[in-house]
Design a protein around this motif. Structure first.
Motif, PDB file in Angstrom:
ATOM      1  N   HIS A   1      12.860   1.497 -34.485  1.00  0.00           N
ATOM      2  CA  HIS A   1      14.199   0.733 -34.552  1.00  0.00           C
ATOM      3  C   HIS A   1      14.171   0.090 -35.129  1.00  0.00           C
ATOM      4  O   HIS A   1      16.240   0.122 -35.076  1.00  0.00           O
ATOM      5  N   LEU A   2      14.172  -0.091 -36.933  1.00  0.00           N
ATOM      6  CA  LEU A   2      14.758  -0.543 -37.465  1.00  0.00           C
ATOM      7  C   LEU A   2      16.057   0.460 -38.093  1.00  0.00           C
ATOM      8  O   LEU A   2      17.049   1.080 -38.465  1.00  0.00           O
ATOM      9  N   ARG A   3      15.572   2.011 -38.362  1.00  0.00           N
ATOM     10  CA  ARG A   3      16.008   3.061 -38.910  1.00  0.00           C
ATOM     11  C   ARG A   3      17.262   2.976 -38.069  1.00  0.00           C
ATOM     12  O   ARG A   3      18.479   3.710 -38.517  1.00  0.00           O
ATOM     13  N   GLN A   4      16.605   3.267 -36.613  1.00  0.00           N
ATOM     14  CA  GLN A   4      17.567   3.350 -35.725  1.00  0.00           C
ATOM     15  C   GLN A   4      19.231   2.632 -35.480  1.00  0.00           C
ATOM     16  O   GLN A   4      19.980   2.909 -35.411  1.00  0.00           O
ATOM     17  N   ARG A   5      19.226   1.665 -35.996  1.00  0.00           N
ATOM     18  CA  ARG A   5      19.782   0.333 -36.283  1.00  0.00           C
ATOM     19  C   ARG A   5      20.342   0.696 -37.166  1.00  0.00           C
ATOM     20  O   ARG A   5      21.922   0.646 -37.212  1.00  0.00           O
ATOM     21  N   SER A   6      19.928   0.877 -38.484  1.00  0.00           N
ATOM     22  CA  SER A   6      20.592   1.459 -39.407  1.00  0.00           C
ATOM     23  C   SER A   6      21.439   1.964 -39.031  1.00  0.00           C
ATOM     24  O   SER A   6      22.460   2.493 -39.581  1.00  0.00           O
ATOM     25  N   TYR A   7      20.937   3.508 -38.534  1.00  0.00           N
ATOM     26  CA  TYR A   7      21.950   4.901 -38.485  1.00  0.00           C
ATOM     27  C   TYR A   7      24.022   4.773 -38.166  1.00  0.00           C
ATOM     28  O   TYR A   7      24.482   5.045 -37.568  1.00  0.00           O
ATOM     29  N   GLN A   8      23.192   3.072 -36.991  1.00  0.00           N
ATOM     30  CA  GLN A   8      23.728   3.137 -35.529  1.00  0.00           C
ATOM     31  C   GLN A   8      24.790   2.297 -36.716  1.00  0.00           C
ATOM     32  O   GLN A   8      26.027   2.264 -36.338  1.00  0.00           O
ATOM     33  N   VAL A   9      24.702   1.337 -37.251  1.00  0.00           N
ATOM     34  CA  VAL A   9      25.570   0.815 -38.107  1.00  0.00           C
ATOM     35  C   VAL A   9      26.201   1.344 -38.439  1.00  0.00           C
ATOM     36  O   VAL A   9      27.834   1.392 -39.223  1.00  0.00           O
TER      37      VAL A   9
END
Length: 136
Positions: free
Chosen positions: A26-34
């Motif tokens: 979930h953290l990786r996916q959010r950082s990719y979105q940012v």
């Protein structure tokens, strides 16, 4: 050292909260979105800056070309004036040259040196001469 020391509360063991580990996915996916959002914003800003620069350049180029044309015209006029000024300077220096004063007076006036003979050509004589040569 016999001072009264504040009493300490009985030490209680500090309970550590048990932190539930977040799923790293979930953290990786959010950082990719940012990162994707940030990159998109940078590209959009760069596109806007490029569009503004292109429109400014499109407006400035015709002005630049007209200024260059005016500069060429002025340069040719300056060259013509330099030639005119040079001829005037030569004439000025000639007019104030004491050695040429006599010849200048003769050119500007209709007086001649008594030792010189005046030659006057008349159109009538020339016509008569041409007629006599052309007739057989």
């Amino acid at each position: 050292m016999n001072a009264i020391q504040p009493s300490r509360p009985p030490s209680q063991p500090i309970q550590k909260r048990r932190v539930n580990p977040r799923p790293k996915r979930h953290l990786r996916q959010r950082s990719y979105q940012v990162m994707a959002l940030e990159s998109t914003a940078k590209i959009a800003v760069n596109f806007v800056i490029t569009a503004v620069a292109a429109s400014a350049l499109a407006q400035l180029l015709p002005y630049h070309w007209s200024q260059q044309e005016k500069l060429r015209e002025i340069s040719t006029e300056v060259k013509q004036m330099e030639g005119h000024v040079n001829s005037l300077q030569v004439e000025f220096s000639r007019n104030f040259d004491p050695q040429q004063a006599k010849s200048i007076r003769q050119q500007q006036g209709y007086r001649f040196d008594p030792s010189q003979r005046q030659v006057v050509l008349m159109n009538q004589d020339r016509q008569e001469y041409e007629q006599t040569e052309s007739s057989p």
